[in-house]
Write a protein that holds these residues in place. Structure first.
Motif, PDB file in Angstrom:
ATOM      1  N   GLN A   1      -3.468  -3.481  -4.810  1.00  0.00           N
ATOM      2  CA  GLN A   1      -2.649  -4.569  -4.290  1.00  0.00           C
ATOM      3  C   GLN A   1      -1.350  -3.980  -3.746  1.00  0.00           C
ATOM      4  N   VAL A   2      -1.017  -4.382  -2.519  1.00  0.00           N
ATOM      5  CA  VAL A   2       0.186  -3.842  -1.896  1.00  0.00           C
ATOM      6  C   VAL A   2       1.420  -4.511  -2.498  1.00  0.00           C
ATOM      7  N   GLN A   3       2.464  -3.726  -2.677  1.00  0.00           N
ATOM      8  CA  GLN A   3       3.744  -4.243  -3.157  1.00  0.00           C
ATOM      9  C   GLN A   3       4.881  -3.644  -2.337  1.00  0.00           C
ATOM     10  N   ILE A  27      -0.530   0.966  -0.424  1.00  0.00           N
ATOM     11  CA  ILE A  27      -0.962   1.454   0.881  1.00  0.00           C
ATOM     12  C   ILE A  27      -0.152   2.699   1.213  1.00  0.00           C
ATOM     13  N   ASN A  28      -0.623   3.449   2.204  1.00  0.00           N
ATOM     14  CA  ASN A  28       0.161   4.556   2.741  1.00  0.00           C
ATOM     15  C   ASN A  28       0.883   4.079   3.986  1.00  0.00           C
ATOM     16  N   VAL A  29       2.205   4.170   3.969  1.00  0.00           N
ATOM     17  CA  VAL A  29       2.973   3.604   5.077  1.00  0.00           C
ATOM     18  C   VAL A  29       2.671   4.305   6.394  1.00  0.00           C
ATOM     19  N   ASN A  30       2.189   5.540   6.332  1.00  0.00           N
ATOM     20  CA  ASN A  30       1.911   6.244   7.587  1.00  0.00           C
ATOM     21  C   ASN A  30       0.592   5.799   8.225  1.00  0.00           C
ATOM     22  N   GLN A  31      -0.127   4.920   7.580  1.00  0.00           N
ATOM     23  CA  GLN A  31      -1.365   4.399   8.138  1.00  0.00           C
ATOM     24  C   GLN A  31      -1.185   3.018   8.773  1.00  0.00           C
ATOM     25  N   TYR A  32       0.028   2.502   8.733  1.00  0.00           N
ATOM     26  CA  TYR A  32       0.324   1.192   9.287  1.00  0.00           C
ATOM     27  C   TYR A  32       1.573   1.259  10.151  1.00  0.00           C
ATOM     28  N   ASN A  53       2.638   3.691  13.654  1.00  0.00           N
ATOM     29  CA  ASN A  53       1.825   4.725  13.010  1.00  0.00           C
ATOM     30  C   ASN A  53       1.112   5.574  14.043  1.00  0.00           C
ATOM     31  N   TRP A  54       1.661   5.654  15.229  1.00  0.00           N
ATOM     32  CA  TRP A  54       1.230   6.612  16.242  1.00  0.00           C
ATOM     33  C   TRP A  54       2.483   7.154  16.918  1.00  0.00           C
ATOM     34  N   SER A  71      13.318   3.983  10.004  1.00  0.00           N
ATOM     35  CA  SER A  71      12.731   5.302   9.771  1.00  0.00           C
ATOM     36  C   SER A  71      11.760   5.215   8.601  1.00  0.00           C
ATOM     37  N   ARG A  72      11.056   6.304   8.394  1.00  0.00           N
ATOM     38  CA  ARG A  72      10.004   6.310   7.373  1.00  0.00           C
ATOM     39  C   ARG A  72       9.994   7.666   6.680  1.00  0.00           C
ATOM     40  N   ASP A  73       9.818   7.659   5.375  1.00  0.00           N
ATOM     41  CA  ASP A  73       9.661   8.882   4.592  1.00  0.00           C
ATOM     42  C   ASP A  73       8.272   8.850   3.969  1.00  0.00           C
ATOM     43  N   ASP A  74       7.355   9.632   4.524  1.00  0.00           N
ATOM     44  CA  ASP A  74       5.975   9.593   4.051  1.00  0.00           C
ATOM     45  C   ASP A  74       5.860  10.106   2.612  1.00  0.00           C
ATOM     46  N   ALA A  75       6.636  11.109   2.274  1.00  0.00           N
ATOM     47  CA  ALA A  75       6.562  11.673   0.925  1.00  0.00           C
ATOM     48  C   ALA A  75       6.970  10.644  -0.135  1.00  0.00           C
TER      49      ALA A  75
END
Length: 120
Positions: A1-3, A27-32, A53-54, A71-75
């Motif tokens: 479940q996404v939170q 979820i993985n934020v880098n996939q959306y 995500n592209w 911005s996004r931090d995948d780690a």
């Protein structure tokens, strides 16, 4: 479940800055494509920024006039919103979610949001 867990809001003076964080699980934020929405009481939630995500630059609502940066931090699986030169029109509760191609949220569940207030 996404939170989604948003944080970083507060009260600032006009012209001030805030950095919002959205910690995501499930979820993985880098996939959306991830986005920040905001909602003023009595109004509909509106999308203000997207991080794709592209390989494409982020997209922003026209009324922001370059004041916000997403911005996004995948780690850390976290999405950020740097808000500069905050204006009296910016106060709202800010939320994050994944965004689909018609700009609506992917997931029906929302976090608690984080309140941004601007006042002198």
């Amino acid at each position: 479940q996404v939170q989604f867990v948003e944080s970083g809001g507060g009260l600032v003076q006009p012209g001030g800055s805030l950095r919002l964080s959205c910690s995501v699980s499930g979820i993985n934020v880098n996939q959306y494509t991830m986005g920040w929405y905001r909602q003023v009481r009595g109004k509909e939630r509106e999308l203000v920024a997207r991080f794709f995500n592209w390989d494409s630059p982020p997209s922003y609502a026209w009324f922001l006039e370059g004041r916000f940066t997403i911005s996004r931090d995948d780690a850390k699986n976290t999405v950020y919103l740097q808000m500069d030169r905050l204006q009296p029109d910016d106060p709202a509760v800010y939320y994050c979610n994944a965004v689909n191609t018609i700009l609506t949220p992917v997931f029906s569940s929302w976090g608690q949001g984080t309140q941004v207030s601007v006042s002198s």
